[in-house]
Design a protein around this motif. Structure first.
Motif, PDB file in Angstrom:
ATOM      1  N   GLY A   1       0.823  -1.214   0.000  1.00 50.66           N
ATOM      2  CA  GLY A   1       0.000   0.000   0.000  1.00 50.66           C
ATOM      3  C   GLY A   1       0.850   1.254   0.000  1.00 50.66           C
ATOM      4  O   GLY A   1       0.526   2.246  -0.678  1.00 50.66           O
ATOM      5  N   ALA A   2       1.963   1.242   0.771  1.00 55.00           N
ATOM      6  CA  ALA A   2       2.864   2.400   0.799  1.00 55.00           C
ATOM      7  C   ALA A   2       3.481   2.648  -0.573  1.00 55.00           C
ATOM      8  O   ALA A   2       3.551   3.791  -1.043  1.00 55.00           O
ATOM      9  CB  ALA A   2       3.951   2.185   1.852  1.00 55.00           C
ATOM     10  N   PHE A   3       3.908   1.566  -1.250  1.00 54.22           N
ATOM     11  CA  PHE A   3       4.490   1.721  -2.584  1.00 54.22           C
ATOM     12  C   PHE A   3       3.439   2.189  -3.594  1.00 54.22           C
ATOM     13  O   PHE A   3       3.742   2.983  -4.491  1.00 54.22           O
ATOM     14  CB  PHE A   3       5.116   0.409  -3.042  1.00 54.22           C
ATOM     15  N   ALA A   4       2.206   1.711  -3.435  1.00 51.09           N
ATOM     16  CA  ALA A   4       1.129   2.188  -4.316  1.00 51.09           C
ATOM     17  C   ALA A   4       0.898   3.682  -4.106  1.00 51.09           C
ATOM     18  O   ALA A   4       0.702   4.440  -5.072  1.00 51.09           O
ATOM     19  CB  ALA A   4      -0.151   1.405  -4.043  1.00 51.09           C
ATOM     20  N   GLY A   5       0.935   4.114  -2.839  1.00 53.29           N
ATOM     21  CA  GLY A   5       0.789   5.536  -2.553  1.00 53.29           C
ATOM     22  C   GLY A   5       1.911   6.354  -3.152  1.00 53.29           C
ATOM     23  O   GLY A   5       1.687   7.450  -3.696  1.00 53.29           O
ATOM     24  N   LEU A   6       3.139   5.829  -3.090  1.00 54.78           N
ATOM     25  CA  LEU A   6       4.276   6.531  -3.692  1.00 54.78           C
ATOM     26  C   LEU A   6       4.132   6.596  -5.212  1.00 54.78           C
ATOM     27  O   LEU A   6       4.522   7.590  -5.835  1.00 54.78           O
ATOM     28  CB  LEU A   6       5.581   5.830  -3.318  1.00 54.78           C
ATOM     29  N   ALA A   7       3.567   5.540  -5.804  1.00 50.17           N
ATOM     30  CA  ALA A   7       3.333   5.567  -7.250  1.00 50.17           C
ATOM     31  C   ALA A   7       2.331   6.656  -7.618  1.00 50.17           C
ATOM     32  O   ALA A   7       2.516   7.378  -8.610  1.00 50.17           O
ATOM     33  CB  ALA A   7       2.828   4.199  -7.719  1.00 50.17           C
ATOM     34  N   VAL A   8       1.260   6.783  -6.825  1.00 51.27           N
ATOM     35  CA  VAL A   8       0.282   7.857  -7.061  1.00 51.27           C
ATOM     36  C   VAL A   8       0.952   9.221  -6.886  1.00 51.27           C
ATOM     37  O   VAL A   8       0.719  10.161  -7.670  1.00 51.27           O
ATOM     38  CB  VAL A   8      -0.913   7.706  -6.112  1.00 51.27           C
ATOM     39  N   PHE A   9       1.795   9.341  -5.854  1.00 50.92           N
ATOM     40  CA  PHE A   9       2.531  10.582  -5.600  1.00 50.92           C
ATOM     41  C   PHE A   9       3.374  10.947  -6.826  1.00 50.92           C
ATOM     42  O   PHE A   9       3.400  12.107  -7.262  1.00 50.92           O
ATOM     43  CB  PHE A   9       3.423  10.392  -4.371  1.00 50.92           C
ATOM     44  N   TYR A  10       4.049   9.939  -7.400  1.00 54.60           N
ATOM     45  CA  TYR A  10       4.874  10.172  -8.590  1.00 54.60           C
ATOM     46  C   TYR A  10       4.020  10.624  -9.772  1.00 54.60           C
ATOM     47  O   TYR A  10       4.389  11.560 -10.503  1.00 54.60           O
ATOM     48  CB  TYR A  10       5.637   8.899  -8.955  1.00 54.60           C
ATOM     49  N   LEU A  11       2.863   9.971  -9.958  1.00 54.37           N
ATOM     50  CA  LEU A  11       2.000  10.330 -11.086  1.00 54.37           C
ATOM     51  C   LEU A  11       1.456  11.755 -10.935  1.00 54.37           C
ATOM     52  O   LEU A  11       1.350  12.495 -11.920  1.00 54.37           O
ATOM     53  CB  LEU A  11       0.853   9.331 -11.206  1.00 54.37           C
ATOM     54  N   LEU A  12       1.126  12.141  -9.720  1.00 51.70           N
ATOM     55  CA  LEU A  12       0.668  13.515  -9.496  1.00 51.70           C
ATOM     56  C   LEU A  12       1.760  14.509  -9.895  1.00 51.70           C
ATOM     57  O   LEU A  12       1.482  15.559 -10.483  1.00 51.70           O
ATOM     58  CB  LEU A  12       0.276  13.708  -8.032  1.00 51.70           C
TER      59      LEU A  12
END
Length: 433
Positions: free
Chosen positions: A203-214
């Motif tokens: 979940g943390a890595f998924a959140g970081l992926a969303v952060f990167y996409l933003l």
């Protein structure tokens, strides 16, 4: 046909480019203020913990609050170490990203010396700790404690002794600390993570992926990033990986180059907003609840008679000098780097001694290496003693050269036409320094 001679390289510790000089000055201004706050917090912690109100200090530090349903029921001490220090590492991640993109680490030629110095400055103290603890029959778990340099505390020492280090020396010290911070976060992530919860980590890595996409799609607005950042931090904490890793990961993702039409890149904006909180609140509060150790004669004696804390003291005081100075000297010899003729190797030695101040991250790693053990307090005391000895020795060395530093500093700051750019950057044929 005679081959053209290779272009002359800029001298080691020479004049910084003007954009780099401005960025370094801005970053260090806040760090210096934060270092003085950190120093004050450490003194308050020591006085409080060793006063008749010492029991109250322990009660406040061990008081628990949070949201148990989310796995976040932590003591005050843990909130400062796991929560507030995540903000510190967010800023560290931004600074590292800036150094890699536009700073001293952007090219191998300019990065070689500070990176080699920093790596040797981490490896030699760790090896010296392992040797001391091993020969004394102690635990090797604290090998990483003397690795880190505390840039804020180091700058506080410079502010207290009123030295005038030129920008190149300060930039070298900052680069050392930035690489140290990267090494520390890697050590924390790899060696001090246990009982991994892969669902939370995913979940943390998924959140970081969303952060990167933003960031990738140039989405702006704090209402996107603040809730997402808190969620990433909470998931990282529950995953078994130290929560500060979330901070440095988000810092590395933030853009540090501005797009056309942007006044500043997102990384610079976040650092401008968050850095004062990190330096003036987060790190001093961590120090307040981490530095409160016994300073009785018996407690101090055990630091020098117990192998683990003795290894920490030797690692910070001796290991940092051997690692940073030796690594810099050898790297300069093998790369044929030319030292700024206005400076000498004694100046590098002064910085090597100053890098033995390993306060904030060393205290954090000490708590992680010996969790809940009586040895933790001795390790903390060793960090304080080693940092204090390094500070005093560095002050004596640097003050001897302060006349030279003051002259160079005044040359760098002279702006006779008051246009905001020092004269030294406007000379058509300024000799390299």
């Amino acid at each position: 046909m005679t081959a053209a001679p290779p272009p002359e390289r800029s001298p080691f510790l020479g004049l910084l480019p003007w954009p780099e000089r401005r960025a370094i000055t801005e970053a260090l201004r806040t760090e210096t203020f934060g270092g003085l706050m950190l120093l004050a917090a450490a003194v308050i912690a020591l006085v409080w913990a060793n006063s008749p109100l010492g029991d109250l200090y322990t009660q406040v530090r061990e008081f628990h609050f949070g949201i148990p349903a989310l796995g976040l029921d932590l003591s005050v001490g843990h909130w400062t170490a796991d929560g507030l220090l995540a903000v510190f590492f967010l800023v560290a991640g931004i600074e590292l990203k800036r150094e890699l993109v536009v700073g001293e680490l952007r090219t191998p030629a300019t990065a070689a010396l500070p990176v080699v110095a920093a790596l040797c400055g981490m490896a030699v103290p760790a090896a010296l700790y392992a040797l001391t603890a091993g020969l004394g029959g102690g635990s090797l778990d604290g090998w990483a404690v003397p690795m880190a340099t505390d840039i804020a505390f180091a700058l506080a020492v410079l502010a207290v002794i009123s030295t005038h280090l030129p920008a190149a020396l300060r930039a070298f010290l900052l680069t050392l600390a930035v690489v140290d911070d990267l090494g520390a976060i890697l050590v924390i992530a790899i060696f001090f993570s246990d009982g991994l919860n892969f669902w939370a980590l995913g979940g943390a890595f998924a959140g970081l992926a969303v952060f990167y996409l933003l960031q990738r799609f140039r989405v702006r607005g704090w209402w996107w990033y603040v809730p997402l950042g808190l969620a990433i931090w909470a998931l990282m904490y529950n995953s078994g990986v130290h929560a500060t890793v979330a901070g440095v990961a988000m810092g590395l993702i933030l853009r540090t180059t501005a797009d056309k039409g942007e006044d500043a890149a997102p990384g610079a904006r976040v650092a401008h907003l968050v850095h004062p909180f990190s330096a003036g609140v987060a790190v001093p509060l961590f120090a307040l609840f981490a530095a409160g150790v016994s300073v009785s004669g018996d407690a101090l004696a055990r630091v020098f008679t117990t192998p683990e804390p003795l290894g920490v003291v030797l690692g910070l005081v001796v290991g940092k000098i051997l690692g940073v100075f030796g690594g810099t000297y050898l790297a300069a010899r093998f790369t044929r780097a030319r030292l700024n003729p206005d400076l000498s190797w004694a100046d590098v030695l002064g910085l090597a001694v100053l890098s033995g101040i390993g306060f904030t991250v060393s205290l954090l790693i000490g708590e992680l290496a010996f969790p809940g053990q009586a040895l933790t307090e001795q390790i903390k005391a060793a960090v304080l003693i080693g940092s204090a000895v390094s500070a005093v020795l560095a002050a004596l060395l640097l003050l001897r050269r302060n006349t030279v530093y003051k002259r160079l500093y005044e040359e760098e700051m002279l702006d006779s036409d008051a246009d905001g750019i020092p004269d030294i950057y406007q000379r058509e044929a300024a000799p390299p320094r």
